[in-house]
Scaffold this motif. Sequence first.
Motif, short mmCIF file in Angstrom:
data_model
loop_
_atom_site.label_atom_id
_atom_site.label_comp_id
_atom_site.label_asym_id
_atom_site.label_seq_id
_atom_site.Cartn_x
_atom_site.Cartn_y
_atom_site.Cartn_z
N ILE A 20 76.74 17.60 -13.32
CA ILE A 20 75.55 16.66 -12.88
C ILE A 20 75.00 17.72 -13.98
O ILE A 20 73.79 17.34 -14.92
N ILE A 21 75.45 18.71 -14.91
CA ILE A 21 74.48 19.02 -15.88
C ILE A 21 74.03 18.15 -16.99
O ILE A 21 73.68 17.47 -17.58
N LEU A 22 75.43 17.56 -17.34
CA LEU A 22 75.36 15.84 -18.44
C LEU A 22 74.59 15.44 -18.39
O LEU A 22 74.11 14.82 -18.92
N SER A 23 74.60 14.88 -16.56
CA SER A 23 73.91 13.61 -16.10
C SER A 23 72.43 13.66 -16.58
O SER A 23 71.67 12.60 -16.49
N LYS A 24 71.82 15.12 -15.85
CA LYS A 24 70.49 14.95 -15.26
C LYS A 24 69.90 16.25 -17.05
O LYS A 24 68.89 16.06 -16.87
N ALA A 25 70.69 16.45 -17.75
CA ALA A 25 70.15 16.62 -19.06
C ALA A 25 69.79 15.48 -19.98
O ALA A 25 69.28 15.26 -20.90
N GLY A 26 69.99 14.09 -19.55
CA GLY A 26 70.25 13.13 -20.65
C GLY A 26 68.55 12.53 -20.25
O GLY A 26 67.42 12.57 -19.14
N SER A 27 68.01 11.68 -20.99
CA SER A 27 66.51 11.05 -21.11
C SER A 27 67.07 10.05 -22.24
O SER A 27 67.52 9.94 -22.92
N ASN A 28 65.41 9.51 -21.95
CA ASN A 28 65.42 7.77 -22.46
C ASN A 28 64.43 8.66 -24.10
O ASN A 28 64.78 8.44 -24.73
N PRO A 71 67.97 15.64 -24.75
CA PRO A 71 68.88 15.88 -24.40
C PRO A 71 70.21 16.13 -25.90
O PRO A 71 71.21 17.35 -26.15
N GLU A 72 69.29 15.75 -27.11
CA GLU A 72 69.76 16.47 -27.75
C GLU A 72 69.75 17.91 -28.13
O GLU A 72 70.67 18.77 -28.67
N ILE A 73 67.77 18.48 -27.92
CA ILE A 73 67.94 19.74 -27.75
C ILE A 73 69.50 20.09 -26.44
O ILE A 73 70.03 21.86 -26.60
N ALA A 74 68.95 20.04 -25.09
CA ALA A 74 69.57 20.38 -24.50
C ALA A 74 71.68 20.92 -24.42
O ALA A 74 72.47 21.37 -24.35
N LYS A 75 72.31 19.52 -25.00
CA LYS A 75 73.76 19.74 -25.15
C LYS A 75 73.24 21.10 -26.00
O LYS A 75 74.29 21.06 -26.01
N HIS A 76 72.54 21.17 -27.40
CA HIS A 76 72.94 21.56 -27.67
C HIS A 76 72.83 23.34 -27.36
O HIS A 76 73.94 24.20 -28.12
N LEU A 77 72.38 23.82 -26.96
CA LEU A 77 72.33 25.01 -26.54
C LEU A 77 73.28 24.91 -25.24
O LEU A 77 74.27 25.79 -25.06
N ILE A 78 73.90 23.98 -23.79
CA ILE A 78 74.04 23.97 -23.47
C ILE A 78 75.35 23.90 -23.09
O ILE A 78 76.71 24.43 -22.81
N SER A 79 76.25 23.49 -24.46
CA SER A 79 77.61 23.45 -25.31
C SER A 79 77.95 24.19 -25.92
O SER A 79 79.43 24.32 -26.50
N SER A 80 77.09 25.26 -26.12
CA SER A 80 77.35 26.19 -26.90
C SER A 80 77.89 27.87 -26.63
O SER A 80 77.90 28.48 -27.45
N GLY A 81 78.39 27.27 -25.51
CA GLY A 81 79.22 28.49 -25.28
C GLY A 81 78.65 29.17 -23.37
O GLY A 81 77.64 28.42 -23.38
N GLY A 82 79.01 29.77 -23.67
CA GLY A 82 78.21 30.81 -22.20
C GLY A 82 79.79 30.98 -21.38
O GLY A 82 79.83 30.47 -21.00
N LYS A 83 79.58 31.62 -20.11
CA LYS A 83 80.47 32.01 -19.58
C LYS A 83 80.02 31.40 -18.24
O LYS A 83 80.80 30.95 -17.30
N ARG A 84 78.41 30.49 -18.34
CA ARG A 84 78.56 29.71 -16.56
C ARG A 84 78.32 31.51 -15.29
O ARG A 84 79.14 30.83 -14.40
N LEU A 85 78.24 32.40 -15.40
CA LEU A 85 78.28 33.31 -14.46
C LEU A 85 77.72 33.10 -12.92
O LEU A 85 78.24 33.14 -12.05
N ARG A 86 76.37 32.57 -14.00
CA ARG A 86 75.39 32.67 -12.55
C ARG A 86 75.54 31.64 -11.39
O ARG A 86 75.45 31.52 -10.35
N PRO A 87 76.03 30.14 -11.96
CA PRO A 87 76.47 29.06 -11.23
C PRO A 87 77.97 29.62 -10.35
O PRO A 87 77.51 28.53 -9.21
#
Length: 338
Positions: free
Chosen positions: A34-42, A47-63
């Motif tokens: 869902i994250i990958l699909s919803k971070a998309g945009s024309n 998506p370039e900035i969103a994926k830079h941060l989303i793919s940079s790691g983190g434990k994803r503890l909150r979700p």
Amino acid sequence: MALVASVSDNKQIQPSIQSLVELVTGGMEEVNQIILSKAGSNVELIPEIAKHLISSGGKRLRPMLTLACAEMFGYQGTGHVVLAASVEFMHTATLLHDDVVDESDMRRGKLAARKLWGNQASVLVGDYLLGQAFKMMVDVGSLEALRILSEASAIIAEGEVLQLGAAKNILTSEEDYLRVIDAKTAALFASAAEVGPVIADQGAEVKAAARAYGRELGLAFQLVDDALDYGGSSADLGKQIGDDFREGKITLPIVLAVARGSDADRVFWKRCLEEGAIEDGDLDAAIERLRKVDAIADTVQRARDYGANALKALEKLPSGPHNDALAEAVAFCISRVS
């Protein structure tokens, strides 16, 4: 609860969040899709900035908290997955905004988005992700979950404004600092946990217990990060040691050290943190001053106290593997600095 011991003495037990990760693996795979699909945009930059941060790691503890706090009640739908993705988008948006407000250069060991694309783009992409998060909440169809998460968004923004008032102010009180992290960090942890039993249609007492667990865990998590900046490792912290010091951030160790230190100590903190006139060797001198007045140790103890409160809240939730995994997540949080 047996894991209380691991919160106060983590050298005997080395907890991890692996049990939690394994329990929610299926849900997290869907969350990531869902994250990958919803971070998309024309608009290519989004998506370039969103994926830079989303793919940079983190434990994803909150979700993971959202998933676990729904699945522990046997919830079988998909609403918790969508809410978990919303929670992660909210968190990602706040990171983009935080780095601009704090003028941070690094995030999780990589250049912050604002250093690569600028402050304006970072803020606007953060706004886009918040918008996507709220669209997903609406799709779930739970007004209560929408209320909880939208309130969290407002509280987080209030925390940012509160922090502006405390920024580079060495006279910030412990009470004021705790108000900042309660809003900036603990609010999203609390809401992430609470919407689990909400989507599973549980009663008020259970929802309050889940919220209390998340809030106390969030406070412990932040205070551990505060301590790690002066007494941990880059691997544990996810950024360089001393970044808070170099950026002039007023965190609990600083608040305690200023209150307990001498006039000469306060002159040092004012020069380094308020005026930004940091010289070679000042980080080591700062750590020595913090240790001299037990500011790091007492910050860790406060984190342990919040961790114990989180475990107490879990006693009101169903026993079983999800409860055990959530308890171990508390012990893991504290163990990063033990």
